[in-house]
Write a protein that holds these residues in place. Sequence first.
Motif, PDB file in Angstrom:
ATOM      1  N   SER A  19       4.414 -14.720  11.217  1.00  0.00           N
ATOM      2  CA  SER A  19       3.911 -13.464  11.781  1.00  0.00           C
ATOM      3  C   SER A  19       2.982 -13.709  12.962  1.00  0.00           C
ATOM      4  O   SER A  19       2.194 -12.833  13.333  1.00  0.00           O
ATOM      5  N   ALA A  20       3.086 -14.909  13.554  1.00  0.00           N
ATOM      6  CA  ALA A  20       2.198 -15.276  14.665  1.00  0.00           C
ATOM      7  C   ALA A  20       2.759 -14.777  15.983  1.00  0.00           C
ATOM      8  O   ALA A  20       3.471 -15.493  16.684  1.00  0.00           O
ATOM      9  N   GLY A  21       2.484 -13.519  16.305  1.00  0.00           N
ATOM     10  CA  GLY A  21       2.999 -12.927  17.538  1.00  0.00           C
ATOM     11  C   GLY A  21       4.313 -12.210  17.294  1.00  0.00           C
ATOM     12  O   GLY A  21       4.570 -11.705  16.208  1.00  0.00           O
ATOM     13  N   ASP A  22       5.169 -12.180  18.309  1.00  0.00           N
ATOM     14  CA  ASP A  22       6.483 -11.536  18.218  1.00  0.00           C
ATOM     15  C   ASP A  22       7.512 -12.638  17.984  1.00  0.00           C
ATOM     16  O   ASP A  22       7.999 -13.278  18.919  1.00  0.00           O
ATOM     17  N   ALA A  37      18.561 -29.772  -1.524  1.00  0.00           N
ATOM     18  CA  ALA A  37      17.776 -29.238  -2.630  1.00  0.00           C
ATOM     19  C   ALA A  37      17.764 -27.720  -2.654  1.00  0.00           C
ATOM     20  O   ALA A  37      17.102 -27.114  -3.507  1.00  0.00           O
ATOM     21  N   GLY A  38      18.489 -27.105  -1.717  1.00  0.00           N
ATOM     22  CA  GLY A  38      18.543 -25.647  -1.648  1.00  0.00           C
ATOM     23  C   GLY A  38      17.360 -25.021  -0.951  1.00  0.00           C
ATOM     24  O   GLY A  38      17.172 -23.801  -1.027  1.00  0.00           O
ATOM     25  N   LEU A  39      16.550 -25.833  -0.255  1.00  0.00           N
ATOM     26  CA  LEU A  39      15.382 -25.302   0.443  1.00  0.00           C
ATOM     27  C   LEU A  39      15.769 -24.822   1.834  1.00  0.00           C
ATOM     28  O   LEU A  39      16.561 -25.470   2.521  1.00  0.00           O
ATOM     29  N   PRO A  40      15.215 -23.683   2.274  1.00  0.00           N
ATOM     30  CA  PRO A  40      15.619 -23.095   3.557  1.00  0.00           C
ATOM     31  C   PRO A  40      14.950 -23.743   4.761  1.00  0.00           C
ATOM     32  O   PRO A  40      13.773 -24.115   4.724  1.00  0.00           O
ATOM     33  N   HIS A  41      15.734 -23.841   5.839  1.00  0.00           N
ATOM     34  CA  HIS A  41      15.271 -24.286   7.147  1.00  0.00           C
ATOM     35  C   HIS A  41      15.731 -23.232   8.148  1.00  0.00           C
ATOM     36  O   HIS A  41      16.889 -22.813   8.117  1.00  0.00           O
ATOM     37  N   ILE A  42      14.853 -22.818   9.054  1.00  0.00           N
ATOM     38  CA  ILE A  42      15.150 -21.711   9.963  1.00  0.00           C
ATOM     39  C   ILE A  42      14.772 -22.075  11.389  1.00  0.00           C
ATOM     40  O   ILE A  42      13.642 -22.507  11.658  1.00  0.00           O
ATOM     41  N   ALA A  43      15.702 -21.911  12.304  1.00  0.00           N
ATOM     42  CA  ALA A  43      15.412 -21.982  13.737  1.00  0.00           C
ATOM     43  C   ALA A  43      15.401 -20.556  14.270  1.00  0.00           C
ATOM     44  O   ALA A  43      16.196 -19.721  13.827  1.00  0.00           O
ATOM     45  N   TYR A  44      14.504 -20.275  15.238  1.00  0.00           N
ATOM     46  CA  TYR A  44      14.380 -18.902  15.734  1.00  0.00           C
ATOM     47  C   TYR A  44      13.605 -18.883  17.040  1.00  0.00           C
ATOM     48  O   TYR A  44      13.048 -19.903  17.480  1.00  0.00           O
ATOM     49  N   PHE A  45      13.567 -17.710  17.647  1.00  0.00           N
ATOM     50  CA  PHE A  45      12.951 -17.519  18.957  1.00  0.00           C
ATOM     51  C   PHE A  45      11.592 -16.855  18.820  1.00  0.00           C
ATOM     52  O   PHE A  45      11.428 -15.887  18.076  1.00  0.00           O
ATOM     53  N   ASP A  46      10.615 -17.389  19.546  1.00  0.00           N
ATOM     54  CA  ASP A  46       9.289 -16.794  19.660  1.00  0.00           C
ATOM     55  C   ASP A  46       9.261 -16.027  20.980  1.00  0.00           C
ATOM     56  O   ASP A  46       9.083 -16.618  22.049  1.00  0.00           O
ATOM     57  N   ASP A  70       9.373 -19.459  23.224  1.00  0.00           N
ATOM     58  CA  ASP A  70       9.498 -20.798  22.653  1.00  0.00           C
ATOM     59  C   ASP A  70      10.573 -20.849  21.566  1.00  0.00           C
ATOM     60  O   ASP A  70      10.910 -19.832  20.953  1.00  0.00           O
ATOM     61  N   LEU A  71      11.071 -22.046  21.318  1.00  0.00           N
ATOM     62  CA  LEU A  71      11.924 -22.314  20.169  1.00  0.00           C
ATOM     63  C   LEU A  71      11.049 -22.758  19.008  1.00  0.00           C
ATOM     64  O   LEU A  71      10.242 -23.691  19.148  1.00  0.00           O
ATOM     65  N   LYS A  72      11.194 -22.085  17.855  1.00  0.00           N
ATOM     66  CA  LYS A  72      10.391 -22.437  16.690  1.00  0.00           C
ATOM     67  C   LYS A  72      11.283 -22.842  15.506  1.00  0.00           C
ATOM     68  O   LYS A  72      12.478 -22.543  15.472  1.00  0.00           O
ATOM     69  N   TYR A  73      10.652 -23.496  14.559  1.00  0.00           N
ATOM     70  CA  TYR A  73      11.353 -24.005  13.383  1.00  0.00           C
ATOM     71  C   TYR A  73      10.444 -23.861  12.166  1.00  0.00           C
ATOM     72  O   TYR A  73       9.257 -24.209  12.224  1.00  0.00           O
ATOM     73  N   ALA A  74      10.987 -23.331  11.092  1.00  0.00           N
ATOM     74  CA  ALA A  74      10.236 -23.176   9.850  1.00  0.00           C
ATOM     75  C   ALA A  74      11.043 -23.756   8.696  1.00  0.00           C
ATOM     76  O   ALA A  74      12.273 -23.628   8.659  1.00  0.00           O
ATOM     77  N   ARG A  75      10.352 -24.369   7.765  1.00  0.00           N
ATOM     78  CA  ARG A  75      11.020 -24.882   6.568  1.00  0.00           C
ATOM     79  C   ARG A  75      10.110 -24.695   5.366  1.00  0.00           C
ATOM     80  O   ARG A  75       8.879 -24.746   5.480  1.00  0.00           O
ATOM     81  N   VAL A 105       6.414 -25.702  -1.604  1.00  0.00           N
ATOM     82  CA  VAL A 105       5.097 -25.131  -1.894  1.00  0.00           C
ATOM     83  C   VAL A 105       4.709 -24.066  -0.882  1.00  0.00           C
ATOM     84  O   VAL A 105       4.210 -23.001  -1.230  1.00  0.00           O
ATOM     85  N   ALA A 106       4.975 -24.369   0.397  1.00  0.00           N
ATOM     86  CA  ALA A 106       4.570 -23.450   1.470  1.00  0.00           C
ATOM     87  C   ALA A 106       5.518 -23.583   2.648  1.00  0.00           C
ATOM     88  O   ALA A 106       6.293 -24.545   2.746  1.00  0.00           O
ATOM     89  N   TRP A 107       5.460 -22.600   3.546  1.00  0.00           N
ATOM     90  CA  TRP A 107       6.241 -22.662   4.774  1.00  0.00           C
ATOM     91  C   TRP A 107       5.538 -23.554   5.785  1.00  0.00           C
ATOM     92  O   TRP A 107       4.344 -23.387   6.051  1.00  0.00           O
ATOM     93  N   GLN A 108       6.281 -24.481   6.338  1.00  0.00           N
ATOM     94  CA  GLN A 108       5.790 -25.326   7.418  1.00  0.00           C
ATOM     95  C   GLN A 108       6.427 -24.827   8.715  1.00  0.00           C
ATOM     96  O   GLN A 108       7.652 -24.801   8.833  1.00  0.00           O
ATOM     97  N   VAL A 109       5.616 -24.401   9.658  1.00  0.00           N
ATOM     98  CA  VAL A 109       6.088 -23.756  10.887  1.00  0.00           C
ATOM     99  C   VAL A 109       5.618 -24.548  12.099  1.00  0.00           C
ATOM    100  O   VAL A 109       4.441 -24.934  12.169  1.00  0.00           O
ATOM    101  N   GLU A 110       6.513 -24.782  13.045  1.00  0.00           N
ATOM    102  CA  GLU A 110       6.129 -25.505  14.244  1.00  0.00           C
ATOM    103  C   GLU A 110       6.933 -25.038  15.451  1.00  0.00           C
ATOM    104  O   GLU A 110       8.016 -24.457  15.312  1.00  0.00           O
ATOM    105  N   THR A 111       6.379 -25.296  16.611  1.00  0.00           N
ATOM    106  CA  THR A 111       7.077 -25.043  17.871  1.00  0.00           C
ATOM    107  C   THR A 111       7.859 -26.292  18.244  1.00  0.00           C
ATOM    108  O   THR A 111       7.291 -27.386  18.323  1.00  0.00           O
ATOM    109  N   VAL A 112       9.148 -26.132  18.480  1.00  0.00           N
ATOM    110  CA  VAL A 112      10.019 -27.257  18.815  1.00  0.00           C
ATOM    111  C   VAL A 112      10.031 -27.505  20.315  1.00  0.00           C
ATOM    112  O   VAL A 112       9.921 -28.645  20.775  1.00  0.00           O
ATOM    113  N   ALA A 113      10.200 -26.437  21.093  1.00  0.00           N
ATOM    114  CA  ALA A 113      10.276 -26.552  22.553  1.00  0.00           C
ATOM    115  C   ALA A 113       9.548 -25.377  23.182  1.00  0.00           C
ATOM    116  O   ALA A 113       9.673 -24.243  22.722  1.00  0.00           O
TER     117      ALA A 113
END
Length: 235
Positions: A177-180, A192-201, A206-211, A215-223
Motif C-alpha cells: 500500500s506504499a503509494g499507487d 511450497a505454494g508460496l506466492p510471488h508477485i511482480a507488479y508496477f508502482d 518502478d518495477l516491484k516484487y513481493a513474496r 511469515v510476512a510479505w517481503q517487498v522490494e523495488t527491482v528496477a
Amino acid sequence: MKNSVRRLVRVMPIVLLIVLAGQASATTWQIETVDSAGDVGWFTSLALDGSGQPHISYMDWGNGDLKYAHWEGAAWQIETVDSSGDVGAYSSLALDASGLPHISYRDGTKRDLKYAHWDGVAWQIETVDSAGKVGEFTSLVLDQGGLPHITYYDGTNLDLRYARWDGMAWQIETVDSAGDVGEFTSLALDGAGLPHIAYFDLGNDDLKYARWDGVAWQVETVASAGSVGWYVSME
C-alpha cells in the motif's frame, strides 16, 4: 462498450499464434482468427491443456461479456461464460489437473473481482472481492491442490491485493500500500505454494516484487531506472 477501462490497450480481433508442432525446427508461424463475432479479443489469457490444445479467455467488448474458446482437435468451441453486466476485462486463465478452466476477471459494472470455473457440468461464478473499486489487472494461479490464488489492483486505495481460496472461504489481504501500486500484476507460486508477485508502482514508475516468506510479505523495488514495470510477466 458499457464502461470505460483505464489504461486500455486494444487488440482486435483475437488471434492465436501457433508454431508448427512435431517438427525439430519450426518453419513458419501458423496464424488464425479464433473469434470474429463483433468487437472481441480484449484482455486475452492463454493456457495449454495436457494434450497441448489451446484454451483462451477474453472479453467481448461489444457486448461486455466474458468469453472462452478452446480447440477440441477439429474446431474452436466458443462460449459466453458471464454476461451479467459489463464483465470480462483483465481476464486470467488457468487449467486444473483435469484440464478444466478457471478464470479471474473484473466486473466493470459493479467494479468487483470475479472468478468463474467450469465444474464439468456448468460454469460456477462468484464475486471474490467487492470492497471498493477492485479487480483490475488480475493474475490467477492454481496451487497443487487446485485452489485458486489471485492478485489484482485495488483502485479505491491504490493498493496491490491478494486473494486465495482456502477450501472454505476467500482469504483477502493487502500486499503493498506504499503509494499507487499493484497494476499489471503477475503471480506465480513456488514449490511450497508460496506466492510471488511482480507488479508496477505507478507512483514511482518502478518495477516491484513481493513474496510471502511464510511469515510476512517481503517487498522490494527491482528496477527504478526510468519508467519501468509495465506489462510484467513472472515465472
